[in-house]
Design an enzyme around this catalytic site. Structure first.
Site, mmCIF file in Angstrom:
data_model
loop_
_atom_site.group_PDB
_atom_site.id
_atom_site.type_symbol
_atom_site.label_atom_id
_atom_site.label_comp_id
_atom_site.label_asym_id
_atom_site.label_seq_id
_atom_site.Cartn_x
_atom_site.Cartn_y
_atom_site.Cartn_z
ATOM 1 N N SER A 7 44.565 47.368 -1.920
ATOM 2 C CA SER A 7 45.483 47.243 -2.849
ATOM 3 C C SER A 7 46.601 48.019 -3.902
ATOM 4 O O SER A 7 46.181 47.093 -4.994
ATOM 5 C CB SER A 7 47.117 46.675 -1.921
ATOM 6 O OG SER A 7 48.246 46.600 -2.445
ATOM 7 N N HIS A 32 44.926 51.036 -0.857
ATOM 8 C CA HIS A 32 45.648 51.220 -0.033
ATOM 9 C C HIS A 32 47.064 51.338 -1.183
ATOM 10 O O HIS A 32 47.209 50.717 -2.183
ATOM 11 C CB HIS A 32 45.928 49.745 0.780
ATOM 12 C CG HIS A 32 46.753 49.350 1.433
ATOM 13 N ND1 HIS A 32 46.893 49.918 3.028
ATOM 14 C CD2 HIS A 32 48.095 49.068 1.210
ATOM 15 C CE1 HIS A 32 48.380 49.903 3.246
ATOM 16 N NE2 HIS A 32 49.043 48.947 1.927
ATOM 17 N N ASP A 34 51.015 51.550 -1.151
ATOM 18 C CA ASP A 34 52.214 50.548 -1.079
ATOM 19 C C ASP A 34 53.531 51.790 -1.299
ATOM 20 O O ASP A 34 53.609 51.566 -2.789
ATOM 21 C CB ASP A 34 51.889 49.402 -1.418
ATOM 22 C CG ASP A 34 51.556 48.120 -0.503
ATOM 23 O OD1 ASP A 34 51.159 48.098 0.745
ATOM 24 O OD2 ASP A 34 50.446 47.957 -1.035
ATOM 25 N N MET A 36 57.582 51.567 -1.873
ATOM 26 C CA MET A 36 58.885 50.565 -0.975
ATOM 27 C C MET A 36 60.243 51.364 -2.414
ATOM 28 O O MET A 36 60.124 51.318 -3.527
ATOM 29 C CB MET A 36 58.360 48.980 -1.887
ATOM 30 C CG MET A 36 56.892 48.349 -1.791
ATOM 31 S SD MET A 36 56.970 46.872 -2.214
ATOM 32 C CE MET A 36 55.391 46.571 -1.881
ATOM 33 N N HIS A 65 50.904 53.616 2.946
ATOM 34 C CA HIS A 65 51.624 52.501 3.589
ATOM 35 C C HIS A 65 53.494 52.531 3.659
ATOM 36 O O HIS A 65 53.776 52.290 2.111
ATOM 37 C CB HIS A 65 51.541 50.787 3.074
ATOM 38 C CG HIS A 65 52.291 49.992 3.837
ATOM 39 N ND1 HIS A 65 52.221 48.393 3.669
ATOM 40 C CD2 HIS A 65 52.935 50.166 4.803
ATOM 41 C CE1 HIS A 65 53.128 48.169 4.716
ATOM 42 N NE2 HIS A 65 53.092 48.549 5.374
ATOM 43 N N MET A 67 56.609 51.695 3.484
ATOM 44 C CA MET A 67 57.451 50.429 3.642
ATOM 45 C C MET A 67 59.341 51.144 3.439
ATOM 46 O O MET A 67 60.288 50.508 2.010
ATOM 47 C CB MET A 67 57.475 49.076 2.493
ATOM 48 C CG MET A 67 56.654 48.510 3.218
ATOM 49 S SD MET A 67 55.356 47.607 2.639
ATOM 50 C CE MET A 67 54.428 48.118 1.377
ATOM 51 N N MET A 136 51.321 43.288 9.916
ATOM 52 C CA MET A 136 51.558 42.257 9.131
ATOM 53 C C MET A 136 51.101 41.459 8.947
ATOM 54 O O MET A 136 51.763 40.717 9.956
ATOM 55 C CB MET A 136 53.023 43.144 8.150
ATOM 56 C CG MET A 136 53.626 44.491 7.550
ATOM 57 S SD MET A 136 52.615 44.717 6.434
ATOM 58 C CE MET A 136 53.162 43.450 5.602
ATOM 59 N N GLY A 141 56.841 43.238 1.153
ATOM 60 C CA GLY A 141 57.089 44.076 -0.163
ATOM 61 C C GLY A 141 56.946 43.121 -0.741
ATOM 62 O O GLY A 141 57.188 43.900 -2.442
ATOM 63 N N PHE A 142 55.618 42.033 -1.007
ATOM 64 C CA PHE A 142 55.523 41.912 -2.424
ATOM 65 C C PHE A 142 53.483 41.394 -2.453
ATOM 66 O O PHE A 142 53.306 41.098 -1.455
ATOM 67 C CB PHE A 142 55.722 40.957 -3.079
ATOM 68 C CG PHE A 142 57.606 40.761 -3.332
ATOM 69 C CD1 PHE A 142 57.815 40.969 -4.560
ATOM 70 C CD2 PHE A 142 58.353 40.685 -2.448
ATOM 71 C CE1 PHE A 142 59.443 41.228 -4.457
ATOM 72 C CE2 PHE A 142 59.981 40.614 -3.326
ATOM 73 C CZ PHE A 142 60.037 41.021 -4.174
ATOM 74 N N GLY A 143 52.974 41.404 -3.339
ATOM 75 C CA GLY A 143 51.766 41.129 -3.021
ATOM 76 C C GLY A 143 51.675 39.335 -3.300
ATOM 77 O O GLY A 143 52.228 38.839 -3.491
ATOM 78 N N ASP A 174 47.291 43.363 7.064
ATOM 79 C CA ASP A 174 48.072 43.852 5.003
ATOM 80 C C ASP A 174 48.339 42.902 4.738
ATOM 81 O O ASP A 174 49.868 41.633 5.585
ATOM 82 C CB ASP A 174 48.518 44.967 5.143
ATOM 83 C CG ASP A 174 49.172 45.185 4.103
ATOM 84 O OD1 ASP A 174 48.920 44.580 2.952
ATOM 85 O OD2 ASP A 174 49.792 46.364 3.634
ATOM 86 N N GLY A 175 48.336 42.043 3.650
ATOM 87 C CA GLY A 175 48.921 40.781 3.428
ATOM 88 C C GLY A 175 48.037 39.208 3.800
ATOM 89 O O GLY A 175 47.664 38.951 4.816
HETATM 90 C C1 DX5 Z 1 52.924 44.140 0.737
HETATM 91 C C2 DX5 Z 1 52.007 45.305 0.370
HETATM 92 C C3 DX5 Z 1 50.543 44.399 0.675
HETATM 93 C C4 DX5 Z 1 50.324 43.442 -0.479
HETATM 94 C C5 DX5 Z 1 49.298 42.543 -0.002
HETATM 95 O O1 DX5 Z 1 54.667 44.475 1.409
HETATM 96 O O2 DX5 Z 1 51.687 46.040 2.091
HETATM 97 O O3 DX5 Z 1 50.268 45.894 0.908
HETATM 98 O O4 DX5 Z 1 49.783 44.372 -1.732
HETATM 99 O O5 DX5 Z 1 48.644 42.488 -1.235
HETATM 100 P P1 DX5 Z 1 47.598 40.754 -1.441
HETATM 101 O O6 DX5 Z 1 46.742 41.377 -0.769
HETATM 102 O O7 DX5 Z 1 47.939 40.310 -2.291
HETATM 103 O O8 DX5 Z 1 48.996 40.088 -0.294
HETATM 104 ZN ZN ZN Z 2 50.999 47.515 2.555
#
Ligand code: DX5
Ligand code: ZN
Length: 217
Positions: A7, A32, A34, A36, A65, A67, A136, A141-143, A174-175
């Protein structure tokens, strides 16, 4: 062996070109990406212009992806930006059948994502319209968040549903994917692993991608 989709949300955007080259040279399968909007999720990332720039340098499949609310407004724009897979969220759609059909009609693979609170069974009637089911394993929303264990059951249910429907939909997780849980996720039935923090915070990201790829082989 799972497909690995790093990602780019966790990449260093000050050296994005180098990060893309690293993924190009690695055993990763997809990028990947993201997107948002600050409404569907409480964060804002990047959109079409950045993805179009990245596409010029990247040599692998673009797994986008979305969101965002009302994603159907932007399907053509993401096609133009370079999306190969375009994933929308179940929770954002009144007319998902139409949206997924439109994604395919534009020449992309159609992805559908479900949040942790959405049961897998909700997508049963449209499984043949979906190339990629993104389950999910965190609240989006966040990594860098922690993997929710309730996901294991959902992966098994998704696998069973897809197999009994005779569909070849891929299951993507994912996540919170780490070296510690990757093998169990793959054993439950996942085909594609997204990893942001695990890859980009590793001392050797390329080696981390290789090790994730070996998971559950
Ligand atoms: C969060 C994203 C993910 C995110 C995953 O909403 O959809 O793709 O980047 O990050 P990690 O692998 O750090 O959980
Ligand atoms: Zn994602």
């Amino acid at each position: 062996m799972p497909l690995i989709a790093p990602s780019m949300l966790s990449a260093d955007f000050l050296k994005l070109g180098t990060e893309i080259d690293m993924i190009n040279d690695s055993e990763a399968d997809w990028f990947h990406l993201d997107v948002m909007d600050g409404k569907f999720v409480p964060n804002i990332s990047y959109g079409m212009p950045i993805i179009a720039q990245m596409k010029k340098r990247a040599k692998k499949t673009f797994d986008v992806h979305l969101m965002i609310e009302q994603p159907e407004r932007y399907l053509e724009d993401f096609k133009k930006a370079g999306a190969d897979y375009l994933t929308v969220h179940y929770e954002t759609g009144y007319h998902l059948h139409r949206t997924l059909t439109s994604i395919r009609a534009l020449g992309m693979k159609a992805g559908l994502s479900i949040n942790p609170h959405t049961p897998v069974s909700m997508v049963q009637d449209i499984i043949h319209e979906i190339d990629l089911l993104l389950v999910m394993s965190i609240n989006p929303g966040f990594g860098g968040q922690k993997f929710l264990p309730l996901t294991f059951k959902k992966i098994r249910e998704a696998k069973e549903m897809i197999t009994s429907a005779g569909s070849n939909t891929l299951i993507e997780i994912d996540g919170g994917v780490t070296l510690e849980n990757a093998a169990e996720i793959v054993a439950a039935g996942a085909d594609v692993l997204v990893a942001g923090n695990t890859v980009f915070s590793a001392p050797d990201p390329k080696d981390m991608i290789k090790r994730l790829k070996q998971a559950g082989k």
